[in-house]
Scaffold this active site. Structure first.
Site, PDB file in Angstrom:
ATOM      1  N   CYS A 251       0.792  -1.233   0.000  1.00 28.52           N
ATOM      2  CA  CYS A 251       0.000   0.000   0.000  1.00 28.52           C
ATOM      3  C   CYS A 251       0.823   1.282   0.000  1.00 28.52           C
ATOM      4  O   CYS A 251       0.366   2.303  -0.497  1.00 28.52           O
ATOM      5  CB  CYS A 251      -0.974  -0.005   1.170  1.00 28.52           C
TER       6      CYS A 251
ATOM      7  N   LYS B 106      -6.223  -8.419  11.358  1.00 27.39           N
ATOM      8  CA  LYS B 106      -6.145  -6.996  11.056  1.00 27.39           C
ATOM      9  C   LYS B 106      -7.537  -6.519  10.664  1.00 27.39           C
ATOM     10  O   LYS B 106      -8.062  -6.878   9.604  1.00 27.39           O
ATOM     11  CB  LYS B 106      -5.144  -6.735   9.931  1.00 27.39           C
TER      12      LYS B 106
ATOM     13  N   LYS C  83      -4.570  -6.297  15.407  1.00 28.67           N
ATOM     14  CA  LYS C  83      -4.430  -4.876  15.061  1.00 28.67           C
ATOM     15  C   LYS C  83      -5.800  -4.329  14.655  1.00 28.67           C
ATOM     16  O   LYS C  83      -6.451  -4.956  13.811  1.00 28.67           O
ATOM     17  CB  LYS C  83      -3.426  -4.754  13.908  1.00 28.67           C
TER      18      LYS C  83
END
Length: 328
Positions: free
Chosen positions: A126, A197, A249
């Site tokens: 990303c 995540k 996360k």
């Protein structure tokens, strides 16, 4: 007068009567060796650029990375997670598997500056592609099997990374990376999997920090924040595929996931205190609404109590400075 009928049989307050007693029976605490420090490194910069959404955190020029790492090491920090802000973006993030690209250069620079510093680079697309998604993007979808991060992982290992933190949330990525590393002769390089995540609104400050040019959202591949049982599935699959450490996360909103996962695995668990969590504490502290140091310490202790062994936190450097001051 004391009414004998109301006298408690157990007085748990005895265990809290003095500081020494509280220290003696304390169940959980964190230490600096539990903390991993994320660093943002940008190409072409000539000076640090403060990140407006994360006061106290800056993008570091690549030319200043060695000095920053040496300063961290002097403070006692031994684990860093570098994130690159690339100026060489394309549709497929090809700079991530270039042996002379930013990802490889960051790892080489850190290891050259401090050979004993453990380097755990974020492995993803990303920050290096033009659309901001975590993988190969086609027809408004991220293609799973084309986004298994093997080339990036081998490149980072070849540059000297000690452990890799793949964060794309693709099915089968840990297995593919483990097989790729082993085939390339990097059996010793560990995997800290972003096993759970979530597609979280708490990432907002991070996306500003890395200049992410996201088109759409990541809900197709990152986890729905409502799903706890599916989180365990994701993590246990990564364990089966060869992950060495499992990470959840963000941190604070998902302590239940960490606690539940702790009961299901013997692997070390990590938690990531992400940008929104950091910003929430920092801005409140700047407004005088709370005692920053005490709240940070309480939060880190809470992560440990939930079952985390390791904590990725933007507060790591500040905590190291506080600890150094306390010893002085």
């Amino acid at each position: 007068m004391t009414n004998s009928t109301s006298t408690p049989l157990k007085r748990i307050r005895r265990m809290r009567r003095s500081a020494n007693m509280r220290d003696l029976v304390r169940e959980n605490e964190f230490k600096l060796a539990d903390l991993i420090h994320p660093i943002f490194i940008e190409e072409t910069l000539t000076e640090e650029v403060p990140i407006s959404t994360m006061p106290g955190i800056s993008r570091i020029p690549e030319t200043m990375l060695a000095d920053e790492v040496k300063a961290l090491y002097k403070l006692g920090v031994r684990y860093v997670m570098p994130f690159g802000i690339s100026h060489t973006k394309d549709e497929i993030g090809s700079d991530t598997w270039n042996d002379d690209g930013l990802l490889a250069r960051m790892v080489k620079t850190i290891k050259a500056a401090c050979p004993d510093m453990m380097v755990i680079p974020d492995i993803c697309f990303c920050e290096y592609d033009s659309h901001g998604h975590c993988g190969v993007y086609h027809d408004e979808h991220v293609l799973n099997d084309e986004t298994l991060l093997v080339k990036q992982s081998v490149t980072a290992a070849r540059a000297g990374a000690d452990m890799l933190a793949p964060s794309a949330m693709m099915d089968g990525q840990v297995k593919a990376i483990r097989e790729g590393l082993d085939a390339a002769g990097f059996e010793h390089v560990a995997i800290l999997a972003h096993a759970v995540k979530f597609a979280s609104s708490f990432y907002g400050p991070f996306r500003t920090a890395v200049d992410c040019e996201l088109t759409g959202d990541r809900k197709e591949y990152q986890m729905d924040c409502a799903n706890g049982r599916q989180a365990l599935q994701e993590a246990l699959l990564d364990e089966e595929e060869g992950a060495d450490i499992l990470m959840v996360k963000p941190g604070t909103p998902y302590l239940d996931v960490v606690a539940n996962l702790r009961r299901e695995t013997h692997l070390p668990l990590a938690i990531y205190q992400v940008g929104g969590e950091y910003a929430g504490i920092k801005f409140a502290a700047l407004a005088g609404a709370l005692d920053e140091k005490r709240v940070v310490y309480e939060t880190l202790t809470g992560f440990k109590r939930a079952g985390a062994d390791l904590i990725v936190s933007y507060y790591t450097k500040q905590v190291a400075q506080w600890m150094a001051e306390d010893k002085a």
